[in-house]
Motif scaffolding. Structure first.
Motif, PDB file in Angstrom:
ATOM      1  N   ALA A  35      -1.943   2.508 -10.131  1.00  0.00           N
ATOM      2  CA  ALA A  35      -2.809   3.005  -9.055  1.00  0.00           C
ATOM      3  C   ALA A  35      -2.329   2.474  -7.703  1.00  0.00           C
ATOM      4  N   LEU A  36      -1.920   1.219  -7.690  1.00  0.00           N
ATOM      5  CA  LEU A  36      -1.452   0.610  -6.440  1.00  0.00           C
ATOM      6  C   LEU A  36      -0.176   1.302  -5.949  1.00  0.00           C
ATOM      7  N   ALA A  37       0.721   1.557  -6.871  1.00  0.00           N
ATOM      8  CA  ALA A  37       1.975   2.229  -6.502  1.00  0.00           C
ATOM      9  C   ALA A  37       1.678   3.623  -5.947  1.00  0.00           C
ATOM     10  N   ARG A  38       0.733   4.298  -6.566  1.00  0.00           N
ATOM     11  CA  ARG A  38       0.396   5.645  -6.089  1.00  0.00           C
ATOM     12  C   ARG A  38      -0.243   5.588  -4.695  1.00  0.00           C
ATOM     13  N   ALA A  39      -1.111   4.608  -4.485  1.00  0.00           N
ATOM     14  CA  ALA A  39      -1.782   4.468  -3.179  1.00  0.00           C
ATOM     15  C   ALA A  39      -0.751   4.178  -2.088  1.00  0.00           C
ATOM     16  N   LYS A  40       0.238   3.331  -2.427  1.00  0.00           N
ATOM     17  CA  LYS A  40       1.294   3.019  -1.450  1.00  0.00           C
ATOM     18  C   LYS A  40       2.091   4.266  -1.129  1.00  0.00           C
ATOM     19  N   ALA A  41       2.470   4.972  -2.184  1.00  0.00           N
ATOM     20  CA  ALA A  41       3.317   6.159  -2.004  1.00  0.00           C
ATOM     21  C   ALA A  41       2.580   7.241  -1.219  1.00  0.00           C
ATOM     22  N   ASP A  42       1.274   7.405  -1.485  1.00  0.00           N
ATOM     23  CA  ASP A  42       0.510   8.467  -0.817  1.00  0.00           C
ATOM     24  C   ASP A  42      -0.113   8.000   0.494  1.00  0.00           C
ATOM     25  N   ASN A  43       0.089   6.710   0.810  1.00  0.00           N
ATOM     26  CA  ASN A  43      -0.489   6.166   2.040  1.00  0.00           C
ATOM     27  C   ASN A  43      -2.010   6.348   2.077  1.00  0.00           C
ATOM     28  N   LEU A  44      -2.643   6.004   0.969  1.00  0.00           N
ATOM     29  CA  LEU A  44      -4.101   6.165   0.860  1.00  0.00           C
ATOM     30  C   LEU A  44      -4.735   4.833   0.466  1.00  0.00           C
ATOM     31  N   PRO A  45      -5.991   4.618   0.870  1.00  0.00           N
ATOM     32  CA  PRO A  45      -6.692   3.432   0.366  1.00  0.00           C
ATOM     33  C   PRO A  45      -6.990   3.583  -1.125  1.00  0.00           C
ATOM     34  N   LEU A  46      -7.115   2.443  -1.786  1.00  0.00           N
ATOM     35  CA  LEU A  46      -7.385   2.429  -3.227  1.00  0.00           C
ATOM     36  C   LEU A  46      -8.848   2.065  -3.446  1.00  0.00           C
ATOM     37  N   PHE A  47      -9.577   2.945  -4.115  1.00  0.00           N
ATOM     38  CA  PHE A  47     -10.975   2.652  -4.458  1.00  0.00           C
ATOM     39  C   PHE A  47     -11.030   2.123  -5.881  1.00  0.00           C
TER      40      PHE A  47
ATOM     41  N   VAL B  47     -12.626  -1.381  -1.851  1.00  0.00           N
ATOM     42  CA  VAL B  47     -11.581  -0.540  -1.257  1.00  0.00           C
ATOM     43  C   VAL B  47     -10.452  -1.484  -0.866  1.00  0.00           C
ATOM     44  N   VAL B  48      -9.253  -1.199  -1.386  1.00  0.00           N
ATOM     45  CA  VAL B  48      -8.099  -2.072  -1.189  1.00  0.00           C
ATOM     46  C   VAL B  48      -7.089  -1.355  -0.299  1.00  0.00           C
ATOM     47  N   ASP B  49      -6.576  -2.096   0.691  1.00  0.00           N
ATOM     48  CA  ASP B  49      -5.457  -1.585   1.487  1.00  0.00           C
ATOM     49  C   ASP B  49      -4.192  -1.893   0.690  1.00  0.00           C
ATOM     50  N   PRO B  50      -3.503  -0.869   0.188  1.00  0.00           N
ATOM     51  CA  PRO B  50      -2.396  -1.142  -0.738  1.00  0.00           C
ATOM     52  C   PRO B  50      -1.199  -1.823  -0.065  1.00  0.00           C
ATOM     53  N   ARG B  51      -1.105  -1.737   1.257  1.00  0.00           N
ATOM     54  CA  ARG B  51       0.054  -2.321   1.940  1.00  0.00           C
ATOM     55  C   ARG B  51       0.052  -3.837   1.813  1.00  0.00           C
ATOM     56  N   GLN B  52      -1.110  -4.465   1.999  1.00  0.00           N
ATOM     57  CA  GLN B  52      -1.187  -5.941   1.873  1.00  0.00           C
ATOM     58  C   GLN B  52      -1.931  -6.352   0.596  1.00  0.00           C
ATOM     59  N   GLN B  53      -2.378  -5.394  -0.165  1.00  0.00           N
ATOM     60  CA  GLN B  53      -3.276  -5.652  -1.300  1.00  0.00           C
ATOM     61  C   GLN B  53      -4.497  -6.452  -0.847  1.00  0.00           C
ATOM     62  N   ALA B  54      -4.974  -6.132   0.358  1.00  0.00           N
ATOM     63  CA  ALA B  54      -6.155  -6.829   0.888  1.00  0.00           C
ATOM     64  C   ALA B  54      -7.383  -5.950   0.676  1.00  0.00           C
ATOM     65  N   VAL B  55      -8.474  -6.587   0.290  1.00  0.00           N
ATOM     66  CA  VAL B  55      -9.738  -5.848   0.144  1.00  0.00           C
ATOM     67  C   VAL B  55     -10.329  -5.645   1.538  1.00  0.00           C
ATOM     68  N   VAL B  56     -10.638  -4.405   1.883  1.00  0.00           N
ATOM     69  CA  VAL B  56     -11.217  -4.132   3.199  1.00  0.00           C
ATOM     70  C   VAL B  56     -12.708  -3.798   3.099  1.00  0.00           C
TER      71      VAL B  56
END
Lengths: 54, 380
Positions: A35-47, B47-56
């Motif tokens: 999920a993290l890899a997909r969020a990075k690739a799609d430039n989206l926040p991860l819920f 909700v996690v910012d995947p760039r820093q893996q920080a919870v926002v």
């Protein structure tokens, strides 16, 4: 915000396990890395919905 | 949430705006995630910012569809980092809390609330998270005082109801010798009651949340030694839950109320009333360990020990994760109630052996210590 304390909730707490309830939102199940890899690739926040079948 | 909320079509417009991850905290596959983001209460939404893996954004507790939409909007807003200084502080506090740094999180939540503009749309969530984090820190007095002070600003909202009931639970946990306890309990019970009686607030709350208000109010009546008042509320609670379950549209929705109803029936000393619903849930969800685990509790309370053990055997076969330890504990209690001391000891030994197989992220060290203490205190 009724929540269940994990340390206290032994048997009485909770909602039932429902695996089929996911049509509206495309949840990735139990795979943070994917999920993290997909969020990075799609430039989206991860819920994240952290739950348990309680 | 899974039965009532995530299935709602109104959420469809959010589908492409987030990547969605579901974490079953009982599943060993999630041990690394849970080590990074300890989850003290269920459900918890992040909700996690995947760039820093920080919870926002972080919220402990369930939500209705409307509440979830606001949380998602908040999470997106925090991810884009377009907020006021209060928003930025709230986001930082959520991140600290998500790392289990609760004492630091409390300070930053307080700063966020102090920096809040008038009519800040996130005051409710910030206050809910602050009282909850104080409760985790066992700062009961501060938690109750804060809830009492901020409730007037949140009156008429679901956050206000949650802050009042969490504050009331904190107040009831204050040491009996503490002079401030009585007045905090009294004020917060009145606040919780006001939210509970307000039809505008109730209309916006999930049945699950309303059940939480009953819980706090019943504890307050019991604390006041008002047995008649507590019993009347418990009866009212059971009737409310039965009505909610009767209007459920799916078996999943009906089963949401099983745990609450069992609690109410056990408290009213009418455990037999739980049997039909639990048998129905067992039929509807044959893979779920909850119905047999709850049947074991109900049968045990009825003194039907052999039925309780049979249900417990079924539950153990289906269960996984840290939750399984609770089922072993109930099983030991059943053996003890039956007068089978050897069976009770053996069950706790099995629980310890099982707990040792779990990943450390599940908090198993403490669990094992508690089980070993229990075992040491058990008669041979």
């Amino acid at each position: 915000m009724k929540f269940r304390m994990i340390a206290l909730a032994i048997l009485l707490a909770g909602t039932a396990a429902i695996a089929s309830a996911r049509q509206v939102l495309p949840f990735v199940e139990n795979d943070y890395t994917r999920a993290l890899a997909r969020a990075k690739a799609d430039n989206l926040p991860l819920f994240v919905d952290a739950w348990a079948p309680w | 949430m899974r039965a009532y909320v995530f299935t709602d079509k109104a959420l469809g417009r959010y589908a492409g705006r987030f990547v969605w991850l579901s974490i079953d905290t009982e599943n060993a596959a999630n041990a690394a995630f849970l080590k990074k983001y300890p989850i003290p209460a269920l459900p918890t939404m992040l909700v996690v910012d995947p760039r820093q893996q920080a919870v926002v954004m972080r919220y402990a507790g369930g939500a209705t569809v409307a509440q979830l939409q606001k949380l998602l909007d908040d999470g997106e807003h925090a991810y884009r980092a377009r907020g006021s200084s209060a928003d930025t502080l709230l986001s930082s506090a959520d991140n600290l809390a998500s790392e289990g740094r609760n004492a630091e999180a409390v300070k930053v939540y307080e700063k966020a609330i102090a920096a809040a503009p008038k009519k800040w749309g996130r005051l409710g969530r910030a206050t809910e998270s602050l009282t909850f984090t104080m409760m985790l820190n066992r700062e009961s007095d501060r938690c109750a005082t804060l809830a009492r002070d901020l409730y007037p600003r949140l009156k008429g909202t679901t956050s206000g109801a949650n802050v009042a009931s969490t504050g009331l639970s904190c107040a009831l946990d204050i040491d009996a010798q503490n002079a401030s306890r009585a007045v905090l309990v009294k004020t917060l019970e009145a606040d919780t009651r006001q939210a509970f009686d307000d039809p505008r607030v109730r209309a916006k709350m999930s049945g699950d949340d309303i059940s939480g208000l009953y819980d706090a109010l019943i504890s307050a009546r019991a604390d006041a030694k008002d047995e008649a008042g507590a019993k009347a509320l418990r009866e009212h609670w059971a009737a409310f839950l039965e009505k909610e379950a009767a209007t459920a549209k799916t078996p999943e929705q009906r089963a949401v109320y099983d745990s609450h109803r069992l609690s109410a029936y056990l408290a009213l000393n009418t455990p037999e009333k739980a049997i039909p619903m639990l048998e129905q849930s067992q039929k509807d969800f044959p893979d779920d360990y909850n119905p047999p685990a709850r049947l074991a509790l109900a049968y045990n309370a009825m003194g039907r020990f052999d039925d309780a053990l049979a249900a417990s055997t079924t539950a153990l076969r289906k269960a996984y994760g840290p939750r399984k330890i609770g089922i072993y504990r109930t099983r030991a209690d059943i053996f003890a109630a039956k007068g089978d001391k050897a069976g009770a000891r053996k069950t706790i030994e099995e629980a310890i052996a099982y707990a040792r197989t779990l990943p450390e992220a599940s908090g198993t060290t403490r669990t094992i210590a508690a089980l070993e203490k229990k075992l040491a205190a058990m008669p041979q």
